[in-house]
Scaffold this motif. Structure first.
Motif, PDB file in Angstrom:
ATOM      1  N   ASP A  60      35.975  12.003  55.420  1.00 55.94           N
ATOM      2  CA  ASP A  60      36.803  12.803  54.546  1.00 55.94           C
ATOM      3  C   ASP A  60      36.597  14.303  54.574  1.00 55.94           C
ATOM      4  O   ASP A  60      37.399  15.193  54.142  1.00 55.94           O
ATOM      5  N   SER A  61      35.897  14.891  55.621  1.00 56.31           N
ATOM      6  CA  SER A  61      35.925  16.304  55.783  1.00 56.31           C
ATOM      7  C   SER A  61      36.733  16.710  56.701  1.00 56.31           C
ATOM      8  O   SER A  61      36.965  18.012  56.801  1.00 56.31           O
ATOM      9  N   PHE A  62      37.609  15.686  57.316  1.00 53.67           N
ATOM     10  CA  PHE A  62      38.957  16.197  58.069  1.00 53.67           C
ATOM     11  C   PHE A  62      40.189  16.031  57.260  1.00 53.67           C
ATOM     12  O   PHE A  62      41.187  16.232  58.225  1.00 53.67           O
ATOM     13  N   LEU A  63      40.162  15.920  55.930  1.00 51.41           N
ATOM     14  CA  LEU A  63      41.369  15.746  55.340  1.00 51.41           C
ATOM     15  C   LEU A  63      42.410  16.877  55.519  1.00 51.41           C
ATOM     16  O   LEU A  63      43.683  16.718  55.580  1.00 51.41           O
ATOM     17  N   ALA A  64      41.686  18.262  55.450  1.00 51.51           N
ATOM     18  CA  ALA A  64      42.576  19.425  55.754  1.00 51.51           C
ATOM     19  C   ALA A  64      43.356  19.279  57.036  1.00 51.51           C
ATOM     20  O   ALA A  64      44.185  19.524  57.223  1.00 51.51           O
TER      21      ALA A  64
END
Length: 278
Positions: free
Chosen positions: A190-194
């Motif tokens: 979820d740290s890569f959602l952007a």
């Protein structure tokens, strides 16, 4: 028969430790570099059940994706579960080697194996490694789904392509939406959602999606989310690593037997479905 130091050198050619994140703990955890290696067991987690499997099979080396001691320790006494793992390994002459974020960033790496397992053709990394002039290494992967499927059908393919766990696959999005361009990240993603939104994909497959990041991501852009078990999204890499080790052995003339552990070490062991109100 190769020495442990030879096998580790071959593994680190494929998964160089310098590719690991600065906070990570990769490499040889225990083992005599001069010991001979005839059998290698590959697993996701260095837990007692995996070590017991290694003992029963007669392994000389266990290669895991997850570190045993990520934050360090001042004791390996057998009074703790991690200490018992170390004692069992050493007592039985078994080494332990870890390839974690260096395997995530490799080409091919953990997310390539995940993409392959669910039928995607990888086109490149989700977040490229700026030190790779070829632009192939990095975090996550973007892949194409041919032919496109509805989100419901793609979720079924994911559930079929990954090893079964109690949690199954959670899905967020329009079930009838066509999915053709997909981002994937083995493990917590979820740290890569952007980055997923910036990539313009139709769906994102990863693990450990938390409520607030997932809710905000769904509100920010119409990207479908598929959340599988952490262990399940990383398990396909074991076959990839096994292939790499077998290729290295064949190239060097080694006689080494390999085995991928099929023990389900996901911590969630049961699932109780809930009924929606009428």
């Amino acid at each position: 028969m190769p020495k442990l130091s030879d096998v580790i050198a071959a593994l680190e050619e494929v998964y160089p430790p310098q590719w690991a994140e600065s906070w990570d703990a990769v490499g040889l955890v225990c083992g005599d570099p001069q010991a001979e290696v005839a059998r290698v067991l590959l697993a996701v987690d260095p837990v007692q059940a995996v070590v017991d499997e290694a003992v029963a099979w007669g392994a000389d080396l266990v290669v895991t994706h997850h570190p045993l001691y990520l934050r360090g320790t001042t004791s390996v006494a057998a009074t703790t579960f991690k200490g018992r793992v170390v004692h069992t390994l050493i007592t039985n002459g078994i080494a332990l080697h870890v390839a974690h974020t260096n395997a995530d960033h490799a080409d091919p790496g953990v997310s390539d194996a995940l993409a392959e397992a669910v039928g995607l053709e990888v086109t490149g990394p989700l977040v490229p490694d700026p030190t790779d002039p070829l632009g192939r290494r990095g975090s996550g992967r973007i892949g194409l789904l041919e032919p496109p499927l509805t989100l419901t059908a793609f979720a079924a393919r994911v559930a079929e392509g990954l090893p079964a766990t109690a949690a199954g696959v959670r899905v967020s999005g329009d079930p009838d939406r066509l999915v053709s361009r997909v981002a994937v990240c083995g493990g917590s993603g979820d740290s890569f959602l952007a980055d997923v939104r910036a990539a313009g994909v139709d769906a994102y497959l990863t693990a450990d999606l938390r409520h607030h990041p997932a809710s905000e991501a769904s509100e920010a852009a119409p990207v479908a989310l598929l959340d599988a078990a952490h262990w399940a999204t990383e398990w396909p890499w074991l076959t990839l690593a096994e292939r790499a080790l077998r290729a290295a052995a064949a190239e060097r003339g080694w006689t080494v037997e390999t085995k991928v552990s099929h023990l389900v070490t996901d911590p969630w062991t049961a699932h109780a479905p809930m009924s929606f109100p009428a």
